[in-house]
Design a protein around this motif. Structure first.
Motif, PDB file in Angstrom:
ATOM      1  N   GLY A 124       0.823  -1.206   0.000  1.00  0.00           N
ATOM      2  CA  GLY A 124       0.000   0.000   0.000  1.00  0.00           C
ATOM      3  C   GLY A 124       0.857   1.256   0.000  1.00  0.00           C
ATOM      4  O   GLY A 124       2.031   1.225   0.382  1.00  0.00           O
ATOM      5  N   ILE A 125       0.259   2.349  -0.451  1.00  0.00           N
ATOM      6  CA  ILE A 125       0.932   3.644  -0.451  1.00  0.00           C
ATOM      7  C   ILE A 125       0.202   4.572   0.500  1.00  0.00           C
ATOM      8  O   ILE A 125      -1.024   4.736   0.407  1.00  0.00           O
ATOM      9  CB  ILE A 125       0.960   4.263  -1.858  1.00  0.00           C
ATOM     10  N   ASP A 126       0.950   5.168   1.406  1.00  0.00           N
ATOM     11  CA  ASP A 126       0.379   6.145   2.322  1.00  0.00           C
ATOM     12  C   ASP A 126       0.476   7.526   1.671  1.00  0.00           C
ATOM     13  O   ASP A 126       1.557   8.108   1.579  1.00  0.00           O
ATOM     14  CB  ASP A 126       1.139   6.138   3.657  1.00  0.00           C
ATOM     15  N   ILE A 127      -0.652   8.041   1.197  1.00  0.00           N
ATOM     16  CA  ILE A 127      -0.682   9.396   0.636  1.00  0.00           C
ATOM     17  C   ILE A 127      -0.845  10.347   1.807  1.00  0.00           C
ATOM     18  O   ILE A 127      -1.923  10.525   2.349  1.00  0.00           O
ATOM     19  CB  ILE A 127      -1.812   9.545  -0.388  1.00  0.00           C
ATOM     20  N   SER A 128       0.266  10.935   2.210  1.00  0.00           N
ATOM     21  CA  SER A 128       0.292  11.722   3.443  1.00  0.00           C
ATOM     22  C   SER A 128      -0.040  13.195   3.230  1.00  0.00           C
ATOM     23  O   SER A 128      -0.291  13.908   4.194  1.00  0.00           O
ATOM     24  CB  SER A 128       1.677  11.604   4.092  1.00  0.00           C
ATOM     25  N   ALA A 129      -0.031  13.656   1.980  1.00  0.00           N
ATOM     26  CA  ALA A 129      -0.349  15.058   1.715  1.00  0.00           C
ATOM     27  C   ALA A 129      -0.911  15.201   0.313  1.00  0.00           C
ATOM     28  O   ALA A 129      -0.401  14.591  -0.627  1.00  0.00           O
ATOM     29  CB  ALA A 129       0.893  15.931   1.874  1.00  0.00           C
ATOM     30  N   GLU A 130      -1.966  15.998   0.195  1.00  0.00           N
ATOM     31  CA  GLU A 130      -2.541  16.312  -1.113  1.00  0.00           C
ATOM     32  C   GLU A 130      -2.602  17.827  -1.255  1.00  0.00           C
ATOM     33  O   GLU A 130      -3.122  18.525  -0.382  1.00  0.00           O
ATOM     34  CB  GLU A 130      -3.937  15.715  -1.273  1.00  0.00           C
ATOM     35  N   TYR A 131      -2.064  18.339  -2.371  1.00  0.00           N
ATOM     36  CA  TYR A 131      -1.984  19.770  -2.599  1.00  0.00           C
ATOM     37  C   TYR A 131      -2.783  20.167  -3.827  1.00  0.00           C
ATOM     38  O   TYR A 131      -2.976  19.374  -4.751  1.00  0.00           O
ATOM     39  CB  TYR A 131      -0.517  20.194  -2.820  1.00  0.00           C
ATOM     40  N   GLU A 132      -3.231  21.417  -3.823  1.00  0.00           N
ATOM     41  CA  GLU A 132      -3.740  22.020  -5.044  1.00  0.00           C
ATOM     42  C   GLU A 132      -2.542  22.480  -5.869  1.00  0.00           C
ATOM     43  O   GLU A 132      -1.440  22.659  -5.347  1.00  0.00           O
ATOM     44  CB  GLU A 132      -4.653  23.207  -4.717  1.00  0.00           C
ATOM     45  N   LEU A 133      -2.768  22.698  -7.168  1.00  0.00           N
ATOM     46  CA  LEU A 133      -1.664  23.094  -8.033  1.00  0.00           C
ATOM     47  C   LEU A 133      -1.032  24.400  -7.554  1.00  0.00           C
ATOM     48  O   LEU A 133       0.197  24.568  -7.649  1.00  0.00           O
ATOM     49  CB  LEU A 133      -2.153  23.235  -9.472  1.00  0.00           C
ATOM     50  N   ALA A 134      -1.828  25.294  -7.006  1.00  0.00           N
ATOM     51  CA  ALA A 134      -1.297  26.560  -6.512  1.00  0.00           C
ATOM     52  C   ALA A 134      -0.378  26.375  -5.309  1.00  0.00           C
ATOM     53  O   ALA A 134       0.383  27.280  -4.958  1.00  0.00           O
ATOM     54  CB  ALA A 134      -2.439  27.508  -6.151  1.00  0.00           C
ATOM     55  N   GLU A 135      -0.435  25.201  -4.671  1.00  0.00           N
ATOM     56  CA  GLU A 135       0.388  24.920  -3.497  1.00  0.00           C
ATOM     57  C   GLU A 135       1.620  24.096  -3.837  1.00  0.00           C
ATOM     58  O   GLU A 135       2.292  23.591  -2.943  1.00  0.00           O
ATOM     59  CB  GLU A 135      -0.441  24.151  -2.454  1.00  0.00           C
ATOM     60  N   LEU A 136       1.931  23.962  -5.117  1.00  0.00           N
ATOM     61  CA  LEU A 136       3.035  23.110  -5.551  1.00  0.00           C
ATOM     62  C   LEU A 136       4.354  23.491  -4.883  1.00  0.00           C
ATOM     63  O   LEU A 136       5.091  22.619  -4.404  1.00  0.00           O
ATOM     64  CB  LEU A 136       3.181  23.181  -7.068  1.00  0.00           C
ATOM     65  N   ALA A 137       4.673  24.787  -4.841  1.00  0.00           N
ATOM     66  CA  ALA A 137       5.936  25.231  -4.238  1.00  0.00           C
ATOM     67  C   ALA A 137       6.011  24.828  -2.769  1.00  0.00           C
ATOM     68  O   ALA A 137       7.078  24.440  -2.273  1.00  0.00           O
ATOM     69  CB  ALA A 137       6.092  26.740  -4.384  1.00  0.00           C
TER      70      ALA A 137
END
Length: 289
Positions: free
Chosen positions: A256-269
């Motif tokens: 399994g993969i733990d997706i620990s963070a999801e960002y919007e494109l504006a938050e890429l940096a």
């Protein structure tokens, strides 16, 4: 082929590009891994692939609404949602190859994994355990995550700041090293007879490390390298094979993969900066559509 991107994955290559370690023409669109649906194919590619749900590896451009990628590097992602398919990225085939192709972990062997809770490390631990490893140890910035690590197959986490002293005289049949520098030299000291050290990055430093082959020979030890980016250009079918096997393990629930963070494109940096600072665990992704 062209793929309409739903999610893209964050990985260490994004940090290297930001810091100028990869020469790329400017302006450019960053991003090396994504998931979405094929919208168009080029000459010689089966047109029935249009509409297929795929995980994609690229040399750039994944943080966009549409990315163009070579057909062999767009892998069917059957049984996986778009978030997980994007998160698999380069980490899934890399981890699979490190365990099964490069070091060939055998039943009963011991494994040490640096950057243990990152994208590659967290999958490599699960693949190593599935391959029959009897002991899997990881190094991390914060070792106070024993419960989390046990779900990934780790028996123990040690602080990278206390490595190698915290290991005492322990030796390992297999060591995975994306760190480099003094860590690489210390790894050689902790290889068991016939042990294999797999080198696949230089997160700490690009300074060269000299390792005596005569000393390795006397103990039957090996230092092996793995460059997934190069392999995708010279032998893309090998990356495709590893990715397909890794994705099947994910779809079947064997890893399994733990997706620990999801960002919007504006938050890429922001996402890239958090990755660069270290101490992250699991995988970060960016929602595109």
């Amino acid at each position: 082929m062209a793929i309409r991107v739903q999610y893209a994955g964050l990985q260490w290559g994004d940090v290297l590009v930001r810091n100028g370690h990869f020469p790329v023409p400017r302006p450019f669109v960053p991003g090396f891994e994504a998931a979405g649906r094929i919208t168009a194919v080029g000459a010689g590619v089966d047109p029935d692939r249009v509409g297929e749900h795929v995980a994609v590896l690229t040399s750039g451009g994944a943080f966009a609404e549409v990315v163009v990628a070579p057909a062999p590097l767009a892998f069917p992602a059957r049984g996986l949602d778009a978030r997980t398919a994007a998160a698999s990225g380069w980490a899934a085939p890399t981890a699979y190859d490190l365990i099964h192709t490069v070091t060939r972990v055998r039943s009963g062997e011991s494994v040490l994994i640096h950057a243990a809770l990152g994208g590659v490390g967290s999958l490599a631990a699960q693949f190593a355990r599935a391959a029959g490893a009897s002991r899997v140890i990881g190094t991390v910035a914060d070792p106070d995550q024993a419960e989390y690590a046990s779900r990934l197959g780790y028996d123990r986490l040690v602080s990278r700041h206390e490595f190698p002293a915290s290991l005492g005289g322990d030796t390992f049949d297999v060591i995975l090293d994306p760190i480099g520098g003094p860590t690489r030299l210390a790894n050689v000291d902790h290889l068991a007879p016939h042990g294999r050290l797999a080198v696949y990055g230089n997160m700490a430093t690009f300074e060269p490390v000299r390792i005596g082959t005569n000393d390795l020979l006397m103990s039957g030890q090996s230092v092996l390298t793995y460059n997934g980016s190069l392999l995708s250009r010279t032998h893309p079918e090998r990356i495709a094979d590893a990715a397909g096997k890794a994705l099947r393990l994910l779809a079947d629930g064997q890893a399994g993969i733990d997706i620990s963070a999801e960002y919007e494109l504006a938050e890429l940096a922001t996402g890239i900066e958090r990755l660069a600072k270290g101490g992250t665990r699991g995988k970060g992704i960016v929602r595109i559509a």
